[in-house]
Design a protein around this motif. Structure first.
Motif, PDB file in Angstrom:
ATOM      1  N   LEU A 261       0.818  -1.204   0.000  1.00  9.15           N
ATOM      2  CA  LEU A 261       0.000   0.000   0.000  1.00  9.15           C
ATOM      3  C   LEU A 261       0.857   1.261   0.000  1.00  9.15           C
ATOM      4  CD1 LEU A 261      -2.740  -1.023   2.597  1.00  9.15           C
ATOM      5  CD2 LEU A 261      -2.723  -1.343   0.112  1.00  9.15           C
ATOM      6  N   SER A 262       0.255   2.321  -0.527  1.00  9.00           N
ATOM      7  CA  SER A 262       0.949   3.607  -0.607  1.00  9.00           C
ATOM      8  C   SER A 262      -0.013   4.716  -0.218  1.00  9.00           C
ATOM      9  CB  SER A 262       1.452   3.843  -2.033  1.00  9.00           C
ATOM     10  OG  SER A 262       0.345   3.995  -2.922  1.00  9.00           O
ATOM     11  N   GLY A 263       0.448   5.959  -0.313  1.00  9.44           N
ATOM     12  CA  GLY A 263      -0.398   7.093   0.005  1.00  9.44           C
ATOM     13  C   GLY A 263      -1.621   7.173  -0.875  1.00  9.44           C
ATOM     14  N   GLY A 264      -1.502   6.738  -2.125  1.00  7.88           N
ATOM     15  CA  GLY A 264      -2.646   6.741  -3.030  1.00  7.88           C
ATOM     16  C   GLY A 264      -3.755   5.833  -2.540  1.00  7.88           C
ATOM     17  N   ASP A 265      -3.389   4.682  -1.981  1.00  7.17           N
ATOM     18  CA  ASP A 265      -4.391   3.762  -1.439  1.00  7.17           C
ATOM     19  C   ASP A 265      -5.083   4.368  -0.226  1.00  7.17           C
ATOM     20  OD1 ASP A 265      -3.888   1.387  -3.164  1.00  7.17           O
ATOM     21  OD2 ASP A 265      -1.914   1.477  -2.249  1.00  7.17           O
ATOM     22  N   ALA A 266      -4.315   5.008   0.658  1.00 10.41           N
ATOM     23  CA  ALA A 266      -4.903   5.631   1.843  1.00 10.41           C
ATOM     24  C   ALA A 266      -5.868   6.743   1.449  1.00 10.41           C
ATOM     25  CB  ALA A 266      -3.797   6.174   2.747  1.00 10.41           C
ATOM     26  N   LEU A 267      -5.478   7.555   0.470  1.00  8.07           N
ATOM     27  CA  LEU A 267      -6.349   8.640   0.027  1.00  8.07           C
ATOM     28  C   LEU A 267      -7.620   8.086  -0.608  1.00  8.07           C
ATOM     29  CD1 LEU A 267      -6.910  11.604  -0.364  1.00  8.07           C
ATOM     30  CD2 LEU A 267      -5.495  11.564  -2.437  1.00  8.07           C
ATOM     31  N   LEU A 268      -7.496   7.017  -1.378  1.00  5.21           N
ATOM     32  CA  LEU A 268      -8.669   6.396  -1.997  1.00  5.21           C
ATOM     33  C   LEU A 268      -9.634   5.880  -0.925  1.00  5.21           C
ATOM     34  CD1 LEU A 268     -10.112   5.554  -4.581  1.00  5.21           C
ATOM     35  CD2 LEU A 268      -8.728   3.459  -4.608  1.00  5.21           C
ATOM     36  N   GLN A 269      -9.102   5.295   0.139  1.00  5.82           N
ATOM     37  CA  GLN A 269      -9.945   4.855   1.251  1.00  5.82           C
ATOM     38  C   GLN A 269     -10.753   6.026   1.814  1.00  5.82           C
ATOM     39  OE1 GLN A 269      -7.520   3.154   4.317  1.00  5.82           O
ATOM     40  NE2 GLN A 269      -6.690   1.530   3.012  1.00  5.82           N
TER      41      GLN A 269
ATOM     42  N   VAL B  22      -4.541  16.408   3.772  1.00  5.46           N
ATOM     43  CA  VAL B  22      -3.454  15.709   3.081  1.00  5.46           C
ATOM     44  C   VAL B  22      -2.382  16.701   2.650  1.00  5.46           C
ATOM     45  CG1 VAL B  22      -2.840  14.329   1.059  1.00  5.46           C
ATOM     46  CG2 VAL B  22      -4.956  13.850   2.301  1.00  5.46           C
ATOM     47  N   TYR B  23      -2.815  17.774   1.994  1.00  8.14           N
ATOM     48  CA  TYR B  23      -1.858  18.787   1.546  1.00  8.14           C
ATOM     49  C   TYR B  23      -1.234  19.525   2.728  1.00  8.14           C
ATOM     50  CZ  TYR B  23      -3.543  18.242  -3.268  1.00  8.14           C
ATOM     51  OH  TYR B  23      -3.846  17.745  -4.508  1.00  8.14           O
ATOM     52  N   GLY B  24      -2.040  19.816   3.751  1.00  9.08           N
ATOM     53  CA  GLY B  24      -1.532  20.558   4.890  1.00  9.08           C
ATOM     54  C   GLY B  24      -0.479  19.795   5.670  1.00  9.08           C
ATOM     55  N   VAL B  25      -0.753  18.516   5.948  1.00  6.50           N
ATOM     56  CA  VAL B  25       0.229  17.686   6.653  1.00  6.50           C
ATOM     57  C   VAL B  25       1.516  17.593   5.840  1.00  6.50           C
ATOM     58  CG1 VAL B  25       0.762  15.338   7.412  1.00  6.50           C
ATOM     59  CG2 VAL B  25      -1.460  16.351   7.950  1.00  6.50           C
TER      60      VAL B  25
ATOM     61  N   PHE C 127      -6.532  14.099  15.281  1.00  6.83           N
ATOM     62  CA  PHE C 127      -5.449  13.131  15.144  1.00  6.83           C
ATOM     63  C   PHE C 127      -4.268  13.717  14.378  1.00  6.83           C
ATOM     64  CE2 PHE C 127      -3.271   9.918  12.597  1.00  6.83           C
ATOM     65  CZ  PHE C 127      -2.821   9.059  13.582  1.00  6.83           C
ATOM     66  N   ASN C 128      -4.562  14.416  13.274  1.00 12.76           N
ATOM     67  CA  ASN C 128      -3.476  15.007  12.485  1.00 12.76           C
ATOM     68  C   ASN C 128      -2.775  16.114  13.259  1.00 12.76           C
ATOM     69  OD1 ASN C 128      -3.348  14.033   9.422  1.00 12.76           O
ATOM     70  ND2 ASN C 128      -5.482  13.925  10.069  1.00 12.76           N
ATOM     71  N   ALA C 129      -3.530  16.880  14.039  1.00 13.02           N
ATOM     72  CA  ALA C 129      -2.910  17.936  14.852  1.00 13.02           C
ATOM     73  C   ALA C 129      -1.985  17.341  15.901  1.00 13.02           C
ATOM     74  CB  ALA C 129      -4.003  18.779  15.505  1.00 13.02           C
ATOM     75  N   ILE C 130      -2.419  16.266  16.549  1.00 16.24           N
ATOM     76  CA  ILE C 130      -1.583  15.591  17.547  1.00 16.24           C
ATOM     77  C   ILE C 130      -0.337  15.011  16.893  1.00 16.24           C
ATOM     78  CG2 ILE C 130      -1.480  13.600  19.094  1.00 16.24           C
ATOM     79  CD1 ILE C 130      -4.422  14.093  19.759  1.00 16.24           C
ATOM     80  N   ALA C 131      -0.535  14.372  15.734  1.00 10.40           N
ATOM     81  CA  ALA C 131       0.579  13.722  15.055  1.00 10.40           C
ATOM     82  C   ALA C 131       1.667  14.710  14.642  1.00 10.40           C
ATOM     83  CB  ALA C 131       0.071  12.966  13.826  1.00 10.40           C
ATOM     84  N   LEU C 132       1.251  15.937  14.303  1.00 15.27           N
ATOM     85  CA  LEU C 132       2.223  16.951  13.892  1.00 15.27           C
ATOM     86  C   LEU C 132       2.771  17.750  15.065  1.00 15.27           C
ATOM     87  CD1 LEU C 132       0.484  18.298  10.666  1.00 15.27           C
ATOM     88  CD2 LEU C 132       2.550  16.903  10.787  1.00 15.27           C
TER      89      LEU C 132
ATOM     90  N   TRP D 111       0.876  10.478   4.398  1.00 13.38           N
ATOM     91  CA  TRP D 111       0.851  11.785   3.767  1.00 13.38           C
ATOM     92  C   TRP D 111       2.263  12.374   3.690  1.00 13.38           C
ATOM     93  CZ3 TRP D 111      -3.288  10.110   2.322  1.00 13.38           C
ATOM     94  CH2 TRP D 111      -4.445   9.942   3.079  1.00 13.38           C
ATOM     95  N   THR D 112       3.292  11.555   3.863  1.00 13.65           N
ATOM     96  CA  THR D 112       4.659  12.083   3.854  1.00 13.65           C
ATOM     97  C   THR D 112       5.081  12.484   2.442  1.00 13.65           C
ATOM     98  OG1 THR D 112       5.501   9.820   3.691  1.00 13.65           O
ATOM     99  CG2 THR D 112       5.367  10.799   5.882  1.00 13.65           C
ATOM    100  N   MET D 113       4.948  11.594   1.467  1.00 13.74           N
ATOM    101  CA  MET D 113       5.243  11.902   0.071  1.00 13.74           C
ATOM    102  C   MET D 113       6.622  12.559  -0.086  1.00 13.74           C
ATOM    103  SD  MET D 113       1.418  13.086  -1.151  1.00 13.74           S
ATOM    104  CE  MET D 113       0.935  13.793   0.428  1.00 13.74           C
ATOM    105  N   PHE D 114       7.647  11.770   0.215  1.00 19.35           N
ATOM    106  CA  PHE D 114       9.043  12.214   0.107  1.00 19.35           C
ATOM    107  C   PHE D 114       9.384  13.329   1.102  1.00 19.35           C
ATOM    108  CE2 PHE D 114       8.128  10.680  -4.269  1.00 19.35           C
ATOM    109  CZ  PHE D 114       9.010   9.613  -4.289  1.00 19.35           C
TER     110      PHE D 114
END
Length: 500
Positions: free
Chosen positions: A130-138, A182-185, A352-357, A379-382
């Motif tokens: 799996l990759s970021g594309g799969d997570a976004l599709l979910q 996704v873009y913000g993270v 969750f995203n706020a905590i993670a960052l 959502w890392t994407m390099f």
């Protein structure tokens, strides 16, 4: 003017602002639905290239190994009920059927929900591809369950009265905000990366031959263009909140800019479905102006008139006088929770995203859990640091006649740096799996067994032993002298003897 009148004006203005920014045109939702259904179909068809390898007992991840690695995941996947090829093909065909139902808008909400269940089951069957594309599709599919995707341009629409022009609900807001997250993270992570802020991260990524395809090699010779792309992408990510804040033509221009960047990734990089899913995720931001322009086009109007009889024919064959919430004669009644659930879950996702960052405190008892979950963020994407080395694999193996072959590529053994590393993988998912196998010793014996069995099924001169090496070289050089050979596994075929 009275206080009550001011209150009414303020309330009306606020509602108008929210409708413009968090509402989605019904035609936009229809275009999104069609694209979502098509990408589900494309994804399934692409996965068939590695169906035996990734999803059957004969492949690299038998159900028993998945159960050892991820017991909970193994229990929730329908695809683990049988490891036989015919069963996986059967589930793929069912998934294709419901993806087609989503595309044409037949019993849309139920088809979307079942497609989500089958997608999650498929992802759970082999999480190592799996990759970021799969997570976004979910995520896109999940929020779509709560939206009236069949409002326009669908079989379902033929049983309704006049369709709504715009959908403004918690679910529409959640879908748009999910994309911004996704873009913000990714923006925050890239801003924390030294190479991104130095302007040479994209140049570094394009030095990774394992990712570069099609037009990519030509851009490798244009470092100035790559540096511009670096800063342009950073700028777009930072400006991503404007996807909601802007309206009209300015929003269309910004959506086009993001779409162009993702299309550029599609033409230059071997990233699987990620660029396609990312483009589809932008469709809900398209305002009504886009479709109003199309409606004024005479050619498109004639095309629409030509399609109507076909839609009418299908609706007569498929609707069978039933309601949208009936599927194969089974009634399904939505409840008011369908509007409450997205609002509650959206708050949880944002938190969750706020905590993670690190922007919000995390309870001590949950610290380890959240840290572990985010360590594999999709959502890392390099970001924040792009890889600094290329990698490919060689599997020197000995047959009964003492011939030396590469069991992975089923060819002669070649230790030299390939001219095209991306071409050494059958798919982006195979590259992803090999990368995970490189860093997870528990996956290696099963991969060696798979190579033995795959070769022996198709060759009379059977394998006796198989070894697997990862060959790594810094991205700054393709010199063979800079290669590092990492021995991952050596195994006798037909036995459990193994060395790493």
């Amino acid at each position: 003017m009275s206080d009550a009148q001011f209150t009414n004006i303020d309330s009306s203005s606020m509602q108008s602002i929210l409708r413009q920014r968090l509402g989605i045109d019904a035609r936009t939702l229809a275009a999104f639905r069609i694209s979502l259904g098509l990408v589900l179909i494309v994804d399934l068809l692409l996965r068939t290239r590695n169906l035996r390898m990734f999803y059957t007992e004969d492949g690299v991840l038998p159900v028993s190994l998945l159960a050892e690695q991820s017991p909970m995941v193994a229990r929730v996947s329908l695809h683990t009920l049988s490891g036989e090829m015919w069963f996986q093909i059967f589930l793929f065909l069912i998934a294709l059927t419901f993806a087609l139902a989503v595309t044409i808008g037949y019993k849309t909400r139920i088809a979307t929900g079942i497609s989500l269940i089958l997608l999650l089951s498929l992802h759970a069957r082999n999480p190592y591809v799996l990759s970021g594309g799969d997570a976004l599709l979910q995520h896109l599919l999940f929020w779509s369950v709560f939206l009236p995707l069949g409002e326009r341009w669908s079989i379902d629409a033929h049983r309704r009265g006049a369709p709504r022009e715009q959908i403004v609900t918690a679910a529409s807001a959640a879908l748009l905000i999910q994309v911004l997250l996704v873009y913000g993270v990714n923006a925050v992570l890239k801003l924390r990366g030294e190479r991104w802020m130095a302007g040479d991260a994209v140049t570094s990524i394009f030095a990774l031959d394992q990712f570069i395809v099609l037009l990519g090699p030509h851009l490798q010779e244009l470092p100035v263009i790559l540096e511009i792309a670096n800063w342009l992408w950073i700028g777009l990510l930072v400006a991503s909140p404007l996807l909601i804040l802007l309206t009209g033509r300015l929003r269309i221009i910004l959506v086009g800019a993001f779409g162009a960047m993702h299309f550029g990734m599609l033409l230059t990089m071997h990233l699987g479905i990620f660029p396609l899913v990312s483009i589809i995720a932008l469709i809900p931001f398209l305002p009504s102006d886009v479709w109003n322009t199309f409606d004024r086009n005479p050619l498109l109007n004639r095309l629409k008139l030509a399609v109507i009889p076909f839609q009418t024919f299908l609706s007569g064959k498929l609707l069978l006088g039933s309601s949208e919430n009936s599927f194969f004669g089974v009634e399904w009644s939505p409840v008011r929770l369908i509007q409450i659930i997205p609002a509650v879950l959206l708050v949880g996702v944002i938190l969750f995203n706020a905590i993670a960052l690190g922007f919000a405190p995390v309870p001590a008892q949950a610290d380890e859990t959240l840290s572990g979950a985010y360590s594999d963020s999709r959502w890392t994407m390099f970001a924040p640091y792009p890889p600094t080395e290329d990698r490919w694999y060689v599997a020197p193996s000995k047959t009964e006649s003492t011939n030396q072959v590469d069991a992975f590529h089923r060819s002669e053994i070649q230790w030299e740096h390939p001219n095209n590393i991306a071409a050494t993988y059958s798919s982006a998912r195979e590259r992803k799996y090999m990368s995970n196998m490189r860093h997870d010793e528990d996956l290696r014996p099963s991969f060696a067994r798979y190579l033995c069995e795959r070769w022996n099924r198709n060759h009379e001169d059977e394998l006796q032993t198989v070894s697997v090496y990862a060959l790594e070289t810094p991205t700054q050089t393709a010199s063979d002298s800079a290669q590092e050979r990492v021995k991952l596994v050596e195994q006798s075929c037909g036995t459990s003897a193994m060395q790493t």
